[in-house]
Design a protein around this motif. Structure first.
Motif, short mmCIF file in Angstrom:
data_model
loop_
_atom_site.label_atom_id
_atom_site.label_comp_id
_atom_site.label_asym_id
_atom_site.label_seq_id
_atom_site.Cartn_x
_atom_site.Cartn_y
_atom_site.Cartn_z
N VAL A 157 -44.02 93.47 -77.03
CA VAL A 157 -44.20 93.08 -75.64
C VAL A 157 -44.78 91.68 -75.53
CG1 VAL A 157 -45.38 93.65 -73.48
CG2 VAL A 157 -44.44 95.48 -74.92
N GLY A 158 -45.71 91.36 -76.40
CA GLY A 158 -46.34 90.05 -76.35
C GLY A 158 -47.43 89.97 -75.30
N ILE A 159 -47.88 88.75 -75.04
CA ILE A 159 -48.97 88.46 -74.12
C ILE A 159 -48.42 87.74 -72.90
CG2 ILE A 159 -51.16 87.22 -73.84
CD1 ILE A 159 -51.34 89.51 -75.83
N ARG A 160 -48.86 88.19 -71.72
CA ARG A 160 -48.47 87.48 -70.50
C ARG A 160 -49.13 86.11 -70.49
NH1 ARG A 160 -49.36 92.80 -68.98
NH2 ARG A 160 -47.61 93.85 -67.93
N ALA A 161 -48.34 85.10 -70.22
CA ALA A 161 -48.81 83.72 -70.37
C ALA A 161 -48.28 82.86 -69.24
CB ALA A 161 -48.35 83.17 -71.72
N TRP A 162 -48.78 81.62 -69.22
CA TRP A 162 -48.22 80.57 -68.38
C TRP A 162 -47.64 79.49 -69.30
CZ3 TRP A 162 -47.92 82.28 -63.69
CH2 TRP A 162 -48.98 82.93 -63.06
N ARG A 163 -46.47 78.97 -68.94
CA ARG A 163 -45.98 77.74 -69.54
C ARG A 163 -46.12 76.66 -68.47
NH1 ARG A 163 -39.82 76.92 -71.39
NH2 ARG A 163 -39.58 76.74 -69.12
N VAL A 164 -46.89 75.63 -68.82
CA VAL A 164 -47.25 74.61 -67.84
C VAL A 164 -46.68 73.27 -68.31
CG1 VAL A 164 -49.13 73.55 -66.55
CG2 VAL A 164 -49.38 75.89 -67.43
N ALA A 165 -46.06 72.55 -67.38
CA ALA A 165 -45.55 71.22 -67.65
C ALA A 165 -46.28 70.21 -66.77
CB ALA A 165 -44.04 71.15 -67.38
N MET A 166 -46.77 69.13 -67.37
CA MET A 166 -47.51 68.11 -66.63
C MET A 166 -47.04 66.73 -67.08
SD MET A 166 -51.38 69.64 -66.78
CE MET A 166 -51.64 71.39 -67.04
N THR A 167 -47.27 65.73 -66.23
CA THR A 167 -46.87 64.37 -66.52
C THR A 167 -48.03 63.41 -66.27
OG1 THR A 167 -44.59 64.85 -65.87
CG2 THR A 167 -45.23 62.53 -65.96
N ARG A 168 -48.17 62.44 -67.13
CA ARG A 168 -49.17 61.38 -66.95
C ARG A 168 -48.52 60.30 -66.09
NH1 ARG A 168 -51.59 56.31 -66.78
NH2 ARG A 168 -53.17 56.02 -68.37
N VAL A 169 -49.04 60.12 -64.87
CA VAL A 169 -48.44 59.14 -63.94
C VAL A 169 -49.36 57.94 -63.77
CG1 VAL A 169 -47.10 60.86 -62.72
CG2 VAL A 169 -49.42 60.35 -61.95
#
Length: 209
Positions: A197-209
């Motif tokens: 099943v694994g672990i519930r997670a977030w995949r987060v994408a960010m940018t340096r502006v």
């Protein structure tokens, strides 16, 4: 007696020197391949330029990036994990630089990167350590550089044991909003060796502006 993290629910360590102890046996997050949520990014072409893998562990994501022909550095405080990563790199004929370095002191590297990958590092940081990490992250990322993070979500039930911080969308936004532009916070899964099943997670994408 201080409660020790179980194999089912490891971290955060009482001291960062305890990280080595977590690699005395194979920890559950070391699945022997890249996490699918980050492999998808590699396949899409989102990972580019000079890459820094923070909390690289035994190096699967750094090696994934090296396979794309990218210039890759992996950092970790677990010397045992770094030795395993170097052995993997030699065995696969890959060129990756692995350094024993504290992710809370990123500016001490004296370098700039186009992409930073984080598979399970940020959710180990104590709240007091987060400002130093985010400030360093902004400094080392080139303009338009990307930061991709995979972390425990608050959708993952508490186990009753000490474990990585379960992060909400608000936790992430409040921590990073003054440092980076948040592009996406998406539900994801962290695969582990203990169950399918694994672990519930977030995949987060960010940018340096």
């Amino acid at each position: 007696m201080t409660e020790q993290p179980s194999p089912e629910d490891p971290g955060p360590p009482d001291s960062w020197q305890e990280l080595d102890d977590l690699y005395a046996v194979r920890p559950p997050w070391e699945i022997g391949r890249p996490q699918p949520a980050l492999l998808d990014l590699a396949r899409s072409g989102a990972i580019r330029g000079r890459v820094l893998d923070v909390g690289c562990g035994t190096g699967e994501h750094a090696l994934m990036c090296a396979g794309l022909g990218l210039d890759v550095t992996g950092i970790d405080l677990a010397a045992t994990a770094l030795r395993a990563a170097e052995d993997k790199a030699r065995g696969r004929g890959a060129t990756v630089r692995f350094l024993h370095h504290d992710a809370r002191r990123l500016t001490d590297l004296g370098e700039r990167f186009d992409t930073v990958l984080d598979s399970g590092l940020f959710h180990l940081l104590a709240p007091d350590d987060r400002p130093a990490f985010t400030s360093g992250l902004r400094e080392i990322l080139r303009r338009d550089g990307r930061y991709f993070m995979l972390c425990f979500s608050d959708r993952e039930p508490e186990s009753g044991r000490r474990g990585p911080h379960r992060l909400s969308r608000d936790d992430i936004t409040e921590t990073f909003e003054d440092a980076l532009r948040i592009d996406a916070i998406e539900p994801a899964t962290i695969e582990i060796t203990l169950d399918e099943v694994g672990i519930r997670a977030w995949r987060v994408a960010m940018t340096r502006v």
